[in-house]
Design an enzyme around this catalytic site. Structure first.
Site, PDB file in Angstrom:
ATOM      1  N   GLY A 244     -17.335  72.135  27.572  1.00  0.00           N
ATOM      2  CA  GLY A 244     -16.685  72.212  28.871  1.00  0.00           C
ATOM      3  C   GLY A 244     -17.241  73.359  29.695  1.00  0.00           C
ATOM      4  CB  SER A 245     -15.974  74.892  32.786  1.00  0.00           C
ATOM      5  OG  SER A 245     -14.690  75.359  32.405  1.00  0.00           O
ATOM      6  N   GLY A 249     -14.209  77.779  28.435  1.00  0.00           N
ATOM      7  CA  GLY A 249     -14.747  78.188  27.150  1.00  0.00           C
ATOM      8  C   GLY A 249     -14.395  79.625  26.801  1.00  0.00           C
ATOM      9  CD  GLU A 266     -23.245  73.315  22.312  1.00  0.00           C
ATOM     10  OE1 GLU A 266     -23.936  73.682  23.293  1.00  0.00           O
ATOM     11  OE2 GLU A 266     -23.618  73.435  21.137  1.00  0.00           O
ATOM     12  CB  CYS A 300     -24.321  70.513  29.613  1.00  0.00           C
ATOM     13  SG  CYS A 300     -24.552  69.509  28.156  1.00  0.00           S
TER      14      CYS A 300
END
Length: 510
Positions: A244-245, A249, A266, A300
């Site tokens: 995620g963001s 995170g 990630e 991403c």
């Protein structure tokens, strides 16, 4: 493609689905959960509904998973590998409808949806082989007639919190390896793509039933503020893999660390390609186009920045502008479409806000920059922006098809621009000059977790460790020796003498 109804029926998705499941007979009918409607981002039409899991359903599911782990961890690893092998076979049988559902619910084009399911099949094959290679070490002991060794044991229940952009592949990266390692998995998918998760759970249930398994593969659809927070704070879950963001995170990392749990993070990517005067511009143009426009810039690993040597900047820019103007935008399931919609209105709003900042910070929009309301509310034009300097907006990740072009004179300047952002996921250089290539790959070169030469920033293979540095979180998933993340290391010393010598030659007592 067949009708939407036929597709959902093929994948065993009903009009209303419950969002918590622990196995073949384990769908938890908790009618107190909120209703979640899945929409088709291409036309805004509802696809189906899911009843989200409540905290009570979460506790029921965790109890089942915890009980399952007591048995699953004792299965011989090669036998666990057979389960993952059969999961790969089941995915192969349903590759087409599952890939089409990915495109239908998320918006990526059909070939990318199919490619995502192929990644699932590939990681199942990888994990099947891995189940016979969970090696430990034999270590020389300094004490006579002693043997020292390392063993790797299953860790426990692994939580997987995945994002919308890869609604099925990221689950498989974690689950195939975790299951081979002897862990149970609890999966919380993005609320933007619940049907993809329901479909995968049905496929997994079918395989689990063949082996009499319940509670090994678990699904949990619900709000992050409710069931997501329960996962983060639950000591029964020693490892959580979060995609995620960066901002979210950071919260995930802090909460898990407070209870001494492990996390695989990630997070954001702001991926750049350096194009030198020695580059093959035909190859570079194709790689940049796919990297920046593929998945509508919602990977991403999407290419966000082009750092091009001033001598070839004009030619490369002209090629890219022409290529962008030929991108076919529309229904992701229609043949020939190269770019579908963004996943939701928030993505469109973020893109438009970023372009406003581009204008304020002196950027020049070379092509694109607008909405495409005639195609649908979530369609946008892929955009190329020329920047004279790397401003604040360029240093941020905008999850949309915006490509920034920056020029440089020396390779040292290019590396400074490349590394001068908070993120560190994927990177690439296009060059046929070995000095430039080796500099890019050296310790003083790219600071990213992935560094490619003469290929783009996206399209990672499952055999390599996937992940990045800095604000990307430092986590790794998929191949290489990542299985160690999902297991616990134990050092054993066996004394097969009749004496008790101490380490370091210490004498204690008579």
């Amino acid at each position: 493609m067949k009708s939407v109804e036929a597709l959902l029926e093929k994948l065993n998705i009903q009009e209303t689905n419950f969002g918590a499941c622990s196995g073949p007979d384990g769908w938890i009918e908790d009618r107190g959960g909120r209703e979640l409607v899945s929409y088709n981002p291409t036309n805004g039409q509802p696809l189906a509904k899911v009843i989200q899991a409540t905290p009570a359903a979460y506790q029921t599911l965790m109890t089942r998973a915890n009980q399952a782990f007591e048995t699953w961890r004792s299965w011989p690893a090669p036998r666990r590998g057979q389960v993952i092998r059969d999961l790969g076979y089941a995915l192969r049988e349903l590759k087409e409808p599952l890939g089409e559902l990915v495109s239908l619910e998320m918006g990526k084009i059909r070939v990318e949806g199919m490619g995502e399911v192929q990644e699932m099949i590939d990681i199942c094959e990888f994990a099947t082989g891995l189940s016979r290679q969970l090696y430990g070490l034999v270590i020389a002991s300094e004490r006579p007639r002693h043997r020292m060794m390392e063993q790797w044991h299953p860790l426990g229940i692994v939580g997987v919190i995945s994002a919308f952009n890869f609604p099925v592949a990221v689950w498989s990266w974690n689950t195939a390896i975790a299951a081979a390692a002897g862990d149970c998995v609890v999966w919380k998918p993005s609320s933007d793509v619940p049907l993809c998760a329901v479909a995968v759970q049905h496929i997994t249930n079918r395989v689990a039933a063949d082996y009499g398994l319940d509670g090994v593969f678990n699904l949990l659809i619900g709000r992050g503020s409710e069931v997501g927070e329960l996962m983060l704070n639950d000591p029964r879950m020693p490892l959580i893999s979060f995609t995620g963001s960066t901002s979210m995170g950071r919260h995930v990392s802090e909460v898990i660390a407070r209870r001494f749990g492990r996390s695989i993070l990630e997070l954001g990517g702001n991926n750049a390609i350096i194009v030198t005067p020695h580059a093959d511009l035909d190859m570079a143009t194709r790689a940049i186009l796919f990297g920046a426009v593929g998945t509508a810039g919602q990977r991403c690993t999407s290419t966000r920045r082009i750092i091009v040597q001033r001598e070839v900047a004009a030619e490369l820019t002209n090629r890219l502008v022409k290529a962008y103007q030929q991108v076919r935008i529309g229904d992701p399931l229609a043949e020939g479409t190269l770019m579908g919609p963004l996943v939701n209105q928030g993505g469109v709003d973020d893109m438009m806000a970023a372009l406003e900042r581009v204008r304020a910070e002196g950027g020049e929009i070379l092509t694109g920059g607008g909405r495409l309301p005639d195609k649908g509310a979530l369609f946008v034009e892929p955009t190329i922006v020329k920047m004279s300097t790397q401003t604040d907006i360029v240093k941020e990740e905008t999850f949309a098809p915006i490509l920034y072009i920056l020029e440089y004179d020396t390779l040292a300047e290019a590396m400074a621009l490349h590394n001068g952002v908070p993120q560190g996921l994927s990177s690439s250089i296009f060059s046929t000059n070995m000095l430039e290539i080796e500099t890019f790959l050296s310790a003083a070169g790219s600071d990213c977790g992935i560094a490619n030469v003469n290929i783009g920033t996206s399209g990672a293979e499952i055999g390599g460790a996937f992940g990045g540095e800095k604000e990307t979180g430092g986590g790794r998933e998929s191949g290489s020796d990542i299985w160690k993340y999902y297991m616990r290391r134990q050092t054993n010393t066996i004394n097969y003498s009749t004496e008790l010598p101490l380490a370091q030659g210490i004498k204690f007592g008579d």
